[in-house]
Design a protein around this motif. Sequence first.
Motif, short mmCIF file in Angstrom:
data_model
loop_
_atom_site.label_atom_id
_atom_site.label_comp_id
_atom_site.label_asym_id
_atom_site.label_seq_id
_atom_site.Cartn_x
_atom_site.Cartn_y
_atom_site.Cartn_z
N SER A 262 0.85 -1.19 0.00
CA SER A 262 0.00 0.00 0.00
C SER A 262 0.88 1.24 0.00
CB SER A 262 -0.92 0.01 1.22
OG SER A 262 -0.16 0.02 2.42
N GLY A 263 0.27 2.38 -0.35
CA GLY A 263 0.98 3.64 -0.25
C GLY A 263 1.40 4.27 -1.56
N GLY A 264 1.18 3.59 -2.67
CA GLY A 264 1.55 4.20 -3.95
C GLY A 264 0.60 5.32 -4.32
N GLY A 265 0.93 6.01 -5.42
CA GLY A 265 0.07 7.08 -5.88
C GLY A 265 0.80 8.04 -6.78
N LEU A 266 0.16 9.19 -6.99
CA LEU A 266 0.71 10.25 -7.83
C LEU A 266 1.29 11.34 -6.94
CD1 LEU A 266 1.02 11.74 -10.57
CD2 LEU A 266 -1.30 12.62 -10.21
N VAL A 267 2.51 11.75 -7.24
CA VAL A 267 3.17 12.78 -6.45
C VAL A 267 3.97 13.67 -7.38
CG1 VAL A 267 5.20 11.35 -6.00
CG2 VAL A 267 4.60 13.18 -4.40
N PRO B 1 7.21 16.02 -8.55
CA PRO B 1 8.67 15.93 -8.34
C PRO B 1 9.09 16.67 -7.08
CG PRO B 1 8.19 16.37 -10.64
CD PRO B 1 6.88 16.47 -9.91
N GLY B 2 9.98 16.04 -6.32
CA GLY B 2 10.42 16.60 -5.05
C GLY B 2 9.58 16.16 -3.87
N GLY B 3 8.48 15.50 -4.14
CA GLY B 3 7.59 15.06 -3.09
C GLY B 3 8.02 13.75 -2.45
N SER B 4 7.18 13.27 -1.53
CA SER B 4 7.48 12.06 -0.77
C SER B 4 6.30 11.10 -0.79
CB SER B 4 7.81 12.41 0.68
OG SER B 4 8.96 13.22 0.77
N LEU B 5 6.63 9.83 -0.66
CA LEU B 5 5.63 8.78 -0.48
C LEU B 5 6.22 7.73 0.46
CD1 LEU B 5 4.21 7.99 -4.05
CD2 LEU B 5 2.96 9.01 -2.16
N ARG B 6 5.35 7.03 1.15
CA ARG B 6 5.78 5.92 2.00
C ARG B 6 5.02 4.66 1.60
NH1 ARG B 6 4.72 4.34 8.24
NH2 ARG B 6 6.79 3.54 8.77
N LEU B 7 5.76 3.66 1.17
CA LEU B 7 5.17 2.37 0.82
C LEU B 7 5.24 1.43 2.02
CD1 LEU B 7 6.71 1.76 -2.73
CD2 LEU B 7 4.67 3.08 -2.10
N SER B 8 4.22 0.60 2.14
CA SER B 8 4.19 -0.42 3.18
C SER B 8 3.89 -1.77 2.54
CB SER B 8 3.11 -0.12 4.22
OG SER B 8 3.34 1.11 4.85
N CYS B 9 4.40 -2.82 3.14
CA CYS B 9 4.13 -4.18 2.66
C CYS B 9 4.00 -5.08 3.88
CB CYS B 9 5.24 -4.66 1.76
SG CYS B 9 5.11 -6.40 1.29
N ALA B 10 2.81 -5.65 4.05
CA ALA B 10 2.55 -6.51 5.20
C ALA B 10 2.44 -7.96 4.74
CB ALA B 10 1.26 -6.09 5.88
N ALA B 11 3.16 -8.83 5.42
CA ALA B 11 3.12 -10.26 5.12
C ALA B 11 2.20 -10.95 6.10
CB ALA B 11 4.51 -10.85 5.20
N SER B 12 1.46 -11.93 5.60
CA SER B 12 0.56 -12.70 6.46
C SER B 12 0.53 -14.15 5.99
CB SER B 12 -0.85 -12.10 6.43
OG SER B 12 -1.40 -12.15 5.13
N GLY B 13 0.07 -15.03 6.88
CA GLY B 13 0.00 -16.45 6.55
C GLY B 13 0.74 -17.28 7.58
N SER B 14 1.12 -18.47 7.18
CA SER B 14 1.80 -19.40 8.08
C SER B 14 3.30 -19.11 8.12
CB SER B 14 1.54 -20.83 7.63
OG SER B 14 0.16 -21.10 7.62
N ILE B 15 3.64 -18.00 8.73
CA ILE B 15 5.01 -17.51 8.73
C ILE B 15 5.75 -17.98 9.97
CG2 ILE B 15 6.48 -15.46 8.77
CD1 ILE B 15 4.16 -14.02 7.28
N PHE B 16 6.91 -18.61 9.75
CA PHE B 16 7.79 -18.94 10.86
C PHE B 16 8.82 -17.84 11.06
CE2 PHE B 16 10.02 -21.33 13.92
CZ PHE B 16 11.37 -21.30 13.62
N ARG B 17 9.40 -17.40 9.95
CA ARG B 17 10.42 -16.36 10.01
C ARG B 17 10.54 -15.70 8.65
NH1 ARG B 17 15.97 -15.54 12.59
NH2 ARG B 17 17.23 -14.54 10.98
N ILE B 18 10.70 -14.37 8.64
CA ILE B 18 10.97 -13.66 7.40
C ILE B 18 12.44 -13.24 7.40
CG2 ILE B 18 10.40 -11.71 5.93
CD1 ILE B 18 7.63 -11.67 7.12
#
Length: 120
Positions: free
Chosen positions: A7-12, A14-31
């Motif tokens: 999440s977090g993409g979009g139109l910005v 030049p010179g601007g800022s954005l913050r992307l996030s990525c959340a993992a879910s499921g049967s996770i033991f270790r990333i």
Amino acid sequence: QVQLVESGGGLVQPGGSLRLSCAASGSIFRINAMGWYRQAPGKQRELVAAITYASSTTYADSVKGRFTISRDNAKNTVYLQMNSLKPEDTAVYYCNANVQTLVWPPRDYWGQGTQVTVSS
């Protein structure tokens, strides 16, 4: 199974800022390592930034000093803070994670991608 949701993409401008996030879910033991890649039209997918479980980081030369990758291991989430954005940063950004599940050995998983457009 493991899912990565960006999440977090979009139109910005030049010179601007954005913050992307990525959340993992499921049967996770270790990333293990997590990272962000991008692919612009007509170009190959390239590594933007990566971070190990211990938070050692790697950046593409084109984004050094402008982008910062970080992660929250408790939330299985990786972030990409993008500052001083340029039109050449325009691309689809993909999250990647090397995940060990409760059943399978470590393998790479990918998010669906989020569009970042830098334009005035």
